[in-house]
Motif scaffolding. Sequence first.
Motif, PDB file in Angstrom:
ATOM      1  N   ASP A  64       7.379  43.242  82.276  1.00 36.47           N
ATOM      2  CA  ASP A  64       8.157  42.587  83.321  1.00 36.47           C
ATOM      3  C   ASP A  64       8.552  41.200  82.817  1.00 36.47           C
ATOM      4  O   ASP A  64       7.717  40.461  82.283  1.00 36.47           O
ATOM      5  CB  ASP A  64       7.347  42.466  84.603  1.00 36.47           C
ATOM      6  N   VAL A  65       9.810  40.865  82.979  1.00 35.95           N
ATOM      7  CA  VAL A  65      10.325  39.574  82.519  1.00 35.95           C
ATOM      8  C   VAL A  65      10.763  38.760  83.728  1.00 35.95           C
ATOM      9  O   VAL A  65      11.566  39.226  84.541  1.00 35.95           O
ATOM     10  CB  VAL A  65      11.504  39.767  81.545  1.00 35.95           C
ATOM     11  N   SER A  66      10.202  37.554  83.838  1.00 37.33           N
ATOM     12  CA  SER A  66      10.526  36.652  84.938  1.00 37.33           C
ATOM     13  C   SER A  66      11.479  35.570  84.443  1.00 37.33           C
ATOM     14  O   SER A  66      11.236  34.941  83.414  1.00 37.33           O
ATOM     15  CB  SER A  66       9.242  36.017  85.488  1.00 37.33           C
ATOM     16  N   ILE A  67      12.581  35.386  85.189  1.00 35.92           N
ATOM     17  CA  ILE A  67      13.558  34.350  84.828  1.00 35.92           C
ATOM     18  C   ILE A  67      13.693  33.374  85.993  1.00 35.92           C
ATOM     19  O   ILE A  67      13.936  33.773  87.134  1.00 35.92           O
ATOM     20  CB  ILE A  67      14.931  34.967  84.491  1.00 35.92           C
ATOM     21  N   LYS A  68      13.532  32.102  85.671  1.00 33.36           N
ATOM     22  CA  LYS A  68      13.660  31.035  86.665  1.00 33.36           C
ATOM     23  C   LYS A  68      14.825  30.145  86.268  1.00 33.36           C
ATOM     24  O   LYS A  68      15.059  29.898  85.081  1.00 33.36           O
ATOM     25  CB  LYS A  68      12.362  30.231  86.724  1.00 33.36           C
ATOM     26  N   LEU A  69      15.567  29.657  87.261  1.00 32.22           N
ATOM     27  CA  LEU A  69      16.707  28.782  86.994  1.00 32.22           C
ATOM     28  C   LEU A  69      16.289  27.330  87.187  1.00 32.22           C
ATOM     29  O   LEU A  69      15.539  26.997  88.106  1.00 32.22           O
ATOM     30  CB  LEU A  69      17.872  29.117  87.924  1.00 32.22           C
ATOM     31  N   ASN A  70      16.790  26.484  86.303  1.00 34.65           N
ATOM     32  CA  ASN A  70      16.500  25.054  86.377  1.00 34.65           C
ATOM     33  C   ASN A  70      17.809  24.283  86.462  1.00 34.65           C
ATOM     34  O   ASN A  70      18.717  24.486  85.656  1.00 34.65           O
ATOM     35  CB  ASN A  70      15.710  24.618  85.137  1.00 34.65           C
ATOM     36  N   GLU A  71      17.913  23.393  87.461  1.00 35.62           N
ATOM     37  CA  GLU A  71      19.131  22.593  87.609  1.00 35.62           C
ATOM     38  C   GLU A  71      19.105  21.460  86.589  1.00 35.62           C
ATOM     39  O   GLU A  71      18.315  20.517  86.700  1.00 35.62           O
ATOM     40  CB  GLU A  71      19.240  22.024  89.024  1.00 35.62           C
ATOM     41  N   ALA A  72      19.960  21.578  85.574  1.00 35.75           N
ATOM     42  CA  ALA A  72      19.971  20.602  84.481  1.00 35.75           C
ATOM     43  C   ALA A  72      20.865  19.407  84.788  1.00 35.75           C
ATOM     44  O   ALA A  72      20.777  18.385  84.117  1.00 35.75           O
ATOM     45  CB  ALA A  72      20.427  21.277  83.193  1.00 35.75           C
ATOM     46  N   SER A  73      21.722  19.514  85.786  1.00 32.61           N
ATOM     47  CA  SER A  73      22.592  18.390  86.157  1.00 32.61           C
ATOM     48  C   SER A  73      21.846  17.451  87.106  1.00 32.61           C
ATOM     49  O   SER A  73      20.714  17.727  87.521  1.00 32.61           O
ATOM     50  CB  SER A  73      23.865  18.918  86.809  1.00 32.61           C
ATOM     51  N   VAL A  74      22.507  16.331  87.454  1.00 29.00           N
ATOM     52  CA  VAL A  74      21.896  15.365  88.377  1.00 29.00           C
ATOM     53  C   VAL A  74      21.636  16.038  89.723  1.00 29.00           C
ATOM     54  O   VAL A  74      22.526  16.662  90.304  1.00 29.00           O
ATOM     55  CB  VAL A  74      22.834  14.148  88.582  1.00 29.00           C
ATOM     56  N   HIS A  75      20.395  15.931  90.191  1.00 32.03           N
ATOM     57  CA  HIS A  75      20.059  16.575  91.462  1.00 32.03           C
ATOM     58  C   HIS A  75      20.504  15.686  92.619  1.00 32.03           C
ATOM     59  O   HIS A  75      20.237  14.483  92.649  1.00 32.03           O
ATOM     60  CB  HIS A  75      18.557  16.819  91.556  1.00 32.03           C
ATOM     61  N   ASN A  76      21.197  16.302  93.557  1.00 38.79           N
ATOM     62  CA  ASN A  76      21.676  15.588  94.742  1.00 38.79           C
ATOM     63  C   ASN A  76      21.229  16.371  95.969  1.00 38.79           C
ATOM     64  O   ASN A  76      21.767  17.438  96.281  1.00 38.79           O
ATOM     65  CB  ASN A  76      23.210  15.474  94.682  1.00 38.79           C
ATOM     66  N   SER A  77      20.250  15.825  96.674  1.00 41.50           N
ATOM     67  CA  SER A  77      19.685  16.526  97.834  1.00 41.50           C
ATOM     68  C   SER A  77      20.642  16.589  99.012  1.00 41.50           C
ATOM     69  O   SER A  77      20.395  17.312  99.982  1.00 41.50           O
ATOM     70  CB  SER A  77      18.374  15.845  98.267  1.00 41.50           C
ATOM     71  N   GLN A  78      21.756  15.817  98.969  1.00 46.22           N
ATOM     72  CA  GLN A  78      22.725  15.817 100.056  1.00 46.22           C
ATOM     73  C   GLN A  78      23.660  17.027  99.990  1.00 46.22           C
ATOM     74  O   GLN A  78      24.380  17.308 100.943  1.00 46.22           O
ATOM     75  CB  GLN A  78      23.570  14.529 100.013  1.00 46.22           C
ATOM     76  N   LEU A  79      23.631  17.725  98.881  1.00 48.91           N
ATOM     77  CA  LEU A  79      24.495  18.889  98.725  1.00 48.91           C
ATOM     78  C   LEU A  79      23.737  20.167  99.056  1.00 48.91           C
ATOM     79  O   LEU A  79      22.502  20.204  98.999  1.00 48.91           O
ATOM     80  CB  LEU A  79      25.028  18.941  97.285  1.00 48.91           C
ATOM     81  N   PRO A  80      24.435  21.246  99.368  1.00 47.43           N
ATOM     82  CA  PRO A  80      23.768  22.499  99.728  1.00 47.43           C
ATOM     83  C   PRO A  80      22.903  23.020  98.579  1.00 47.43           C
ATOM     84  O   PRO A  80      23.255  22.889  97.399  1.00 47.43           O
ATOM     85  CB  PRO A  80      24.935  23.455 100.008  1.00 47.43           C
ATOM     86  N   ALA A  81      21.760  23.576  98.944  1.00 50.52           N
ATOM     87  CA  ALA A  81      20.855  24.126  97.936  1.00 50.52           C
ATOM     88  C   ALA A  81      21.441  25.401  97.326  1.00 50.52           C
ATOM     89  O   ALA A  81      22.326  26.047  97.904  1.00 50.52           O
ATOM     90  CB  ALA A  81      19.500  24.429  98.567  1.00 50.52           C
ATOM     91  N   LEU A  82      20.928  25.743  96.163  1.00 56.25           N
ATOM     92  CA  LEU A  82      21.391  26.969  95.490  1.00 56.25           C
ATOM     93  C   LEU A  82      21.071  28.198  96.324  1.00 56.25           C
ATOM     94  O   LEU A  82      19.994  28.307  96.931  1.00 56.25           O
ATOM     95  CB  LEU A  82      20.719  27.083  94.113  1.00 56.25           C
ATOM     96  N   LYS A  83      22.005  29.130  96.325  1.00 58.06           N
ATOM     97  CA  LYS A  83      21.771  30.419  96.978  1.00 58.06           C
ATOM     98  C   LYS A  83      22.688  31.465  96.348  1.00 58.06           C
ATOM     99  O   LYS A  83      23.745  31.147  95.810  1.00 58.06           O
ATOM    100  CB  LYS A  83      22.033  30.327  98.481  1.00 58.06           C
ATOM    101  N   ASP A  84      22.190  32.702  96.389  1.00 57.98           N
ATOM    102  CA  ASP A  84      22.975  33.850  95.901  1.00 57.98           C
ATOM    103  C   ASP A  84      23.425  33.680  94.444  1.00 57.98           C
ATOM    104  O   ASP A  84      24.601  33.873  94.108  1.00 57.98           O
ATOM    105  CB  ASP A  84      24.205  34.077  96.791  1.00 57.98           C
ATOM    106  N   ALA A  85      22.484  33.289  93.582  1.00 61.87           N
ATOM    107  CA  ALA A  85      22.778  33.226  92.157  1.00 61.87           C
ATOM    108  C   ALA A  85      22.598  34.617  91.562  1.00 61.87           C
ATOM    109  O   ALA A  85      21.509  35.183  91.584  1.00 61.87           O
ATOM    110  CB  ALA A  85      21.861  32.228  91.459  1.00 61.87           C
ATOM    111  N   VAL A  86      23.659  35.189  91.029  1.00 65.74           N
ATOM    112  CA  VAL A  86      23.622  36.528  90.444  1.00 65.74           C
ATOM    113  C   VAL A  86      23.321  36.407  88.955  1.00 65.74           C
ATOM    114  O   VAL A  86      24.101  35.832  88.201  1.00 65.74           O
ATOM    115  CB  VAL A  86      24.950  37.273  90.668  1.00 65.74           C
ATOM    116  N   VAL A  87      22.163  36.950  88.551  1.00 67.54           N
ATOM    117  CA  VAL A  87      21.722  36.879  87.153  1.00 67.54           C
ATOM    118  C   VAL A  87      21.864  38.265  86.528  1.00 67.54           C
ATOM    119  O   VAL A  87      21.347  39.254  87.061  1.00 67.54           O
ATOM    120  CB  VAL A  87      20.268  36.391  87.051  1.00 67.54           C
ATOM    121  N   THR A  88      22.564  38.318  85.422  1.00 61.61           N
ATOM    122  CA  THR A  88      22.783  39.592  84.712  1.00 61.61           C
ATOM    123  C   THR A  88      22.252  39.481  83.291  1.00 61.61           C
ATOM    124  O   THR A  88      22.561  38.521  82.584  1.00 61.61           O
ATOM    125  CB  THR A  88      24.277  39.946  84.681  1.00 61.61           C
TER     126      THR A  88
END
Length: 377
Positions: free
Chosen positions: A211-235
């Motif tokens: 089993d392979v687990s993949i986690k996403l990391n936000e590499a750009s400047v984090h801005n909590s005022q913007l909507p959080a990540l959702k529905d990221a399609v990983v292929t």
Amino acid sequence: MKQEFKYFAFISYSSMDTKWGKRVQRKLEHYRMPATLCSKHGWERKPINPVFFAPTDIQPGGLTEELQERLKASRNIIVICSPNSAQSEWVGKEIEFFHQLGRTKQIHFFIVDGTPHSGNPATECFNPIVETLGLPEILGANIHEKIYCWSWLNKERAYVQLISKLLGVEFDAIWHRHKRLLLQKIIAWAIGIIAIIMALVSVWVTNQPVDVSIKLNEASVHNSQLPALKDAVVTMTLDNEVKTDTLRSLDNAITFTNIPHKYLGKEVHVTVTCPDYLPCDTTLVLTKYAVLNIRRDPHVYGDVHFRLWNPETETTVPHAEIAMAGQAAISDEEGRVALFIPLEAQREAYSLSASVPLANDTIYLPCGPDDVILIKE
């Protein structure tokens, strides 16, 4: 003893003990003596050669003239002793003929079954001719003699006993070396078996799915005022197989199951598509726990486009000064305003101030050139 013989030994046996005759012949002809003894006695490294064994040299049968010639041409006779040979007429005749040649001291017995001097025909291993001829008391090399707890080692000892008698050397002169060689062979076999087992285990592990687990990391400047990540399609693409899953949050990870183990440590193709984020198309070295960097698209909430519109005159408003989020702009001839807000200052909605009165002073992102901000008179 100076007489030249064609055969070093003649094997006498019952047809029911053929397998033992073959084993003894093979063992004797292939036995390599220590180099020191060979040098001392002027032997070849395989001195007990050739050994006459009827199935490979002559058709079994009676004591024919040809068989007598083979006996005459043999330095020694080896009798495969068992209840079968003890009851064999032809084994008795071969022993008797060899005795008549005056080579009684060159008669050797190799016991594979039965009991010496038991007096019971069902278990006696010596042919009656031995007693009839009054041959000297001979014990013979016995594979069932319980010297060691391992039966195979007792068989090896019996072979060496026979060899030492055939060559007229002390038993211990070759037995201790023989045991060392056996130990070396056992160690070599053990190492070989371990290597094979390890190779098989390696192949088994290599072919086990993981089993392979993949986690996403936000590499750009984090801005909590913007909507959080959702529905990221990983292929993920593995040769001709494509696996796809959807990630709902940066705090979670997705797990691709039943990935062939052979892909671990190898590069695989991965893509990520997600609203508000730049598409990611890359390769990564696959591990059981992988992290993939993604970056927010700075233009979604950073590119501000709208037109100033006068609803009373139904015309655009040119040359008006506009300020928002610390940025300033002037509407063009068509009343259009274009601004870019840096990622760290971006919001979902911005408050506007202008050199003309505004009917609505808030603009919501994302927006485009067809969005309008109304002024009031």
